[in-house]
Design an enzyme around this catalytic site. Sequence first.
Site, PDB file in Angstrom:
ATOM      1  N   GLU A 287       0.813  -1.220   0.009  1.00  0.00           N
ATOM      2  CA  GLU A 287       0.110  -0.095  -0.103  1.00  0.00           C
ATOM      3  C   GLU A 287       0.735   1.434  -0.085  1.00  0.00           C
ATOM      4  OE1 GLU A 287      -3.160   0.119  -0.732  1.00  0.00           O
ATOM      5  OE2 GLU A 287      -3.028  -1.825  -0.946  1.00  0.00           O
ATOM      6  N   CYS A 321      -1.564   9.385   3.883  1.00  0.00           N
ATOM      7  CA  CYS A 321      -1.689   8.765   2.493  1.00  0.00           C
ATOM      8  C   CYS A 321      -2.948   9.451   1.969  1.00  0.00           C
ATOM      9  CB  CYS A 321      -1.654   7.317   2.261  1.00  0.00           C
ATOM     10  SG  CYS A 321      -2.687   6.554   3.297  1.00  0.00           S
TER      11      CYS A 321
HETATM   12  P1  NAP Z   1       8.835   4.987   3.374  1.00  0.00           P
HETATM   13  O1  NAP Z   1       9.962   5.886   3.214  1.00  0.00           O
HETATM   14  O2  NAP Z   1       8.565   4.189   2.186  1.00  0.00           O
HETATM   15  O3  NAP Z   1       9.023   3.815   4.238  1.00  0.00           O
HETATM   16  C1  NAP Z   1       8.070   2.890   4.688  1.00  0.00           C
HETATM   17  C2  NAP Z   1       8.870   1.806   5.250  1.00  0.00           C
HETATM   18  O4  NAP Z   1       9.878   1.249   4.514  1.00  0.00           O
HETATM   19  C3  NAP Z   1       9.791   2.020   6.629  1.00  0.00           C
HETATM   20  O5  NAP Z   1       9.761   1.181   7.544  1.00  0.00           O
HETATM   21  C4  NAP Z   1      11.103   2.322   6.018  1.00  0.00           C
HETATM   22  O6  NAP Z   1      12.077   2.032   7.045  1.00  0.00           O
HETATM   23  C5  NAP Z   1      11.014   1.083   5.269  1.00  0.00           C
HETATM   24  N1  NAP Z   1      12.187   0.854   3.983  1.00  0.00           N
HETATM   25  C6  NAP Z   1      12.965   1.999   3.657  1.00  0.00           C
HETATM   26  N2  NAP Z   1      13.801   1.501   2.590  1.00  0.00           N
HETATM   27  C7  NAP Z   1      13.548   0.214   2.381  1.00  0.00           C
HETATM   28  C8  NAP Z   1      14.263  -0.800   1.592  1.00  0.00           C
HETATM   29  N3  NAP Z   1      14.955  -0.651   0.798  1.00  0.00           N
HETATM   30  N4  NAP Z   1      13.491  -2.177   2.014  1.00  0.00           N
HETATM   31  C9  NAP Z   1      12.533  -2.253   2.727  1.00  0.00           C
HETATM   32  N5  NAP Z   1      12.059  -1.321   3.413  1.00  0.00           N
HETATM   33  C10 NAP Z   1      12.529  -0.268   3.564  1.00  0.00           C
HETATM   34  O7  NAP Z   1       7.597   5.580   3.927  1.00  0.00           O
HETATM   35  P2  NAP Z   1       7.171   6.567   4.996  1.00  0.00           P
HETATM   36  O8  NAP Z   1       7.755   7.848   4.990  1.00  0.00           O
HETATM   37  O9  NAP Z   1       7.577   5.688   6.315  1.00  0.00           O
HETATM   38  O10 NAP Z   1       5.640   6.725   5.061  1.00  0.00           O
HETATM   39  C11 NAP Z   1       5.000   7.607   4.166  1.00  0.00           C
HETATM   40  C12 NAP Z   1       4.423   7.244   2.677  1.00  0.00           C
HETATM   41  O11 NAP Z   1       3.456   6.003   3.271  1.00  0.00           O
HETATM   42  C13 NAP Z   1       3.751   8.086   2.296  1.00  0.00           C
HETATM   43  O12 NAP Z   1       3.904   7.630   0.652  1.00  0.00           O
HETATM   44  C14 NAP Z   1       2.225   7.658   2.339  1.00  0.00           C
HETATM   45  O13 NAP Z   1       1.185   7.974   1.454  1.00  0.00           O
HETATM   46  C15 NAP Z   1       2.310   5.993   2.418  1.00  0.00           C
HETATM   47  N6  NAP Z   1       1.286   5.403   3.125  1.00  0.00           N
HETATM   48  C16 NAP Z   1       0.423   4.902   2.626  1.00  0.00           C
HETATM   49  C17 NAP Z   1      -0.769   4.325   3.151  1.00  0.00           C
HETATM   50  C18 NAP Z   1      -1.586   3.302   2.518  1.00  0.00           C
HETATM   51  O14 NAP Z   1      -2.813   2.762   3.256  1.00  0.00           O
HETATM   52  N7  NAP Z   1      -1.732   3.383   1.067  1.00  0.00           N
HETATM   53  C19 NAP Z   1      -0.821   4.569   4.596  1.00  0.00           C
HETATM   54  C20 NAP Z   1       0.066   5.413   5.373  1.00  0.00           C
HETATM   55  C21 NAP Z   1       1.531   5.847   4.557  1.00  0.00           C
HETATM   56  P3  NAP Z   1      13.156   3.171   7.568  1.00  0.00           P
HETATM   57  O15 NAP Z   1      12.258   4.102   8.217  1.00  0.00           O
HETATM   58  O16 NAP Z   1      13.959   2.724   8.226  1.00  0.00           O
HETATM   59  O17 NAP Z   1      13.561   4.167   6.217  1.00  0.00           O
END
Ligand code: NAP
Length: 519
Positions: A287, A321
């Site tokens: 997601e 999101c």
């Molecule tokens: P993110 O930067 O993509 O990080 C999400 C998760 O992925 C974190 O735990 C992050 O760890 C991890 N991650 C980073 N690099 C990775 C890799 N190479 N391999 C595996 N995992 C990795 O997103 P965010 O800043 O936490 O959250 C914001 C985003 O989430 C926005 O785009 C928002 O729209 C989206 N979101 C979507 C929904 C939905 O239901 N569609 C709900 C909530 C949020 P680290 O923190 O250690 O980097």
Amino acid sequence: MKYPFRNEPPTDFTQPENIDAFRRALAAVRAELGKTYPLYIGGEKIYTQDAIVSTNPSNPAEVIGRVSAATPELASRAVETAAQAFENWRRVRYDERARYLFEAARLMRLRKHMFSALMVLEAGKSWIEADYDTGEAIDFMEFYGREMLRLGPAQPTAAPPDREVELFYIPLGVGIVIPPWNFPNAILTGLTSATIVAGNTAVVKPASVTPVIGAWIARLFNDELHLPPGVFNFVPGRGGVVGDTLVEHPKTRFIVFTGSKEIGLRIFERAAKTQPGQPWLKRTILEMGGKDAILVDETADLDAAATGIVAAAFGYQGQKCSACSRAIIVADVYDALLAKIVERTETIQVGDPAEGPHVGMGPVIERAALAKHLEYIVAGKAEGRLAFGGQAIPTATGGYFLQPTIFTDIPPTGRLAQEEIFGPVLSVIKAKDFDDGLAIANNTEYGLTGAVFSMRRDRLERARHEFHAGNLYFNRKCTGASVGAEPFGGFNMSGTDSKAGGSDYLLLFTQAKVISEPV
Ligand code: NAP
């Protein structure tokens, strides 16, 4: 059988006793700040030299906690351990697994304000937003527990009388759980509880800016609930350090991720590549981001539309999101509605949410996010007209505060109308008429949420078919989906449309096995 599912009621912060109780919880959480937290692998607590230091975005000098950080070796060990634990956990009856979730929900409810107060300090959530986040976490556990009671027994098939046929939903194996920071309780708890209740074992990697709330959840499941060792493994670690190891491990069976499009796509690609010794195709439940729009026509209740747009654009500082980042308004009512949007935005109090429930907007999550939003504000000034805000708010503590910001006359194909900002920046876009507005709404690579404010039935019916979003709302804001009532998930680059909190969700965490025997 448990009583039917009901959403957790929100706390009424107009009541003095609730305000007092929340203040006591904040004080109790403050007394626990700065602690060191372990990884959990196979029930063993592991403290590492390297730690992720979590700080308060309202006051970055305040350390929330130090959370041990996994290395790739420890991440790999967690997957191996989870694979061993799966051999026992998959044999545990579905109703027993459900009872674990109901008990976890009860334990979290007992300390609901503590979990919420921690999010005020670690994630910069307002009281109401934090309370909603914990309520949603409890909802997920209560809902998925009941779903497992429904899906656990043999399911009916259209078998002829000469055959006894049973279809069972059996678990998959080791699930890697990767949540984002913006719903640090609800999403981490939701993804993990679905994984576990379906009979899988979990390796949970929290987001690195909110690891303490993750550590509290891991503690609840391991030390208070006493889940069998190895069912809920907890491996905080920077995504760039441990992410690929977890995703690529040959014993990983599936990855359930919520986060940005960029990382979601990376996981999708890496999970698709089979590794030596990997006997299955990995499943991914992804997601991702959104560029969500609220479309308003000339027949709409403009007061309701303005209230909905402002709540959806600036609730939790626009860091949802589902946030409304585009208000698409038909020309006839553009100026009138814009005035109402600005008027309501002016009343939002920005500040340290720990001060009280009157604070409507706290800080953005981290310094880098603030810098990124300010860059978008520079771009917005070139693309459109700044109608409100646009400035960082300096404070003595150096918190990451930003004014709620509104740009008008943004071109539908510009950066502000196309890229997910994930902060308190609203782009207002003028449409010629409803048709033009619908075309603008659909013209992004995302498809997560959307809303239409209109009194015309024919237009709502058109939007029902043509507005391409996983969650579409009429005459209400585009945030705030309720577990059970409004299953949540997006189209296109917003993800795999998993519909969290819905009756299809647990199926994604299982595979169906059919057993047929002549009788
Ligand atoms: P993110 O930067 O993509 O990080 C999400 C998760 O992925 C974190 O735990 C992050 O760890 C991890 N991650 C980073 N690099 C990775 C890799 N190479 N391999 C595996 N995992 C990795 O997103 P965010 O800043 O936490 O959250 C914001 C985003 O989430 C926005 O785009 C928002 O729209 C989206 N979101 C979507 C929904 C939905 O239901 N569609 C709900 C909530 C949020 P680290 O923190 O250690 O980097």
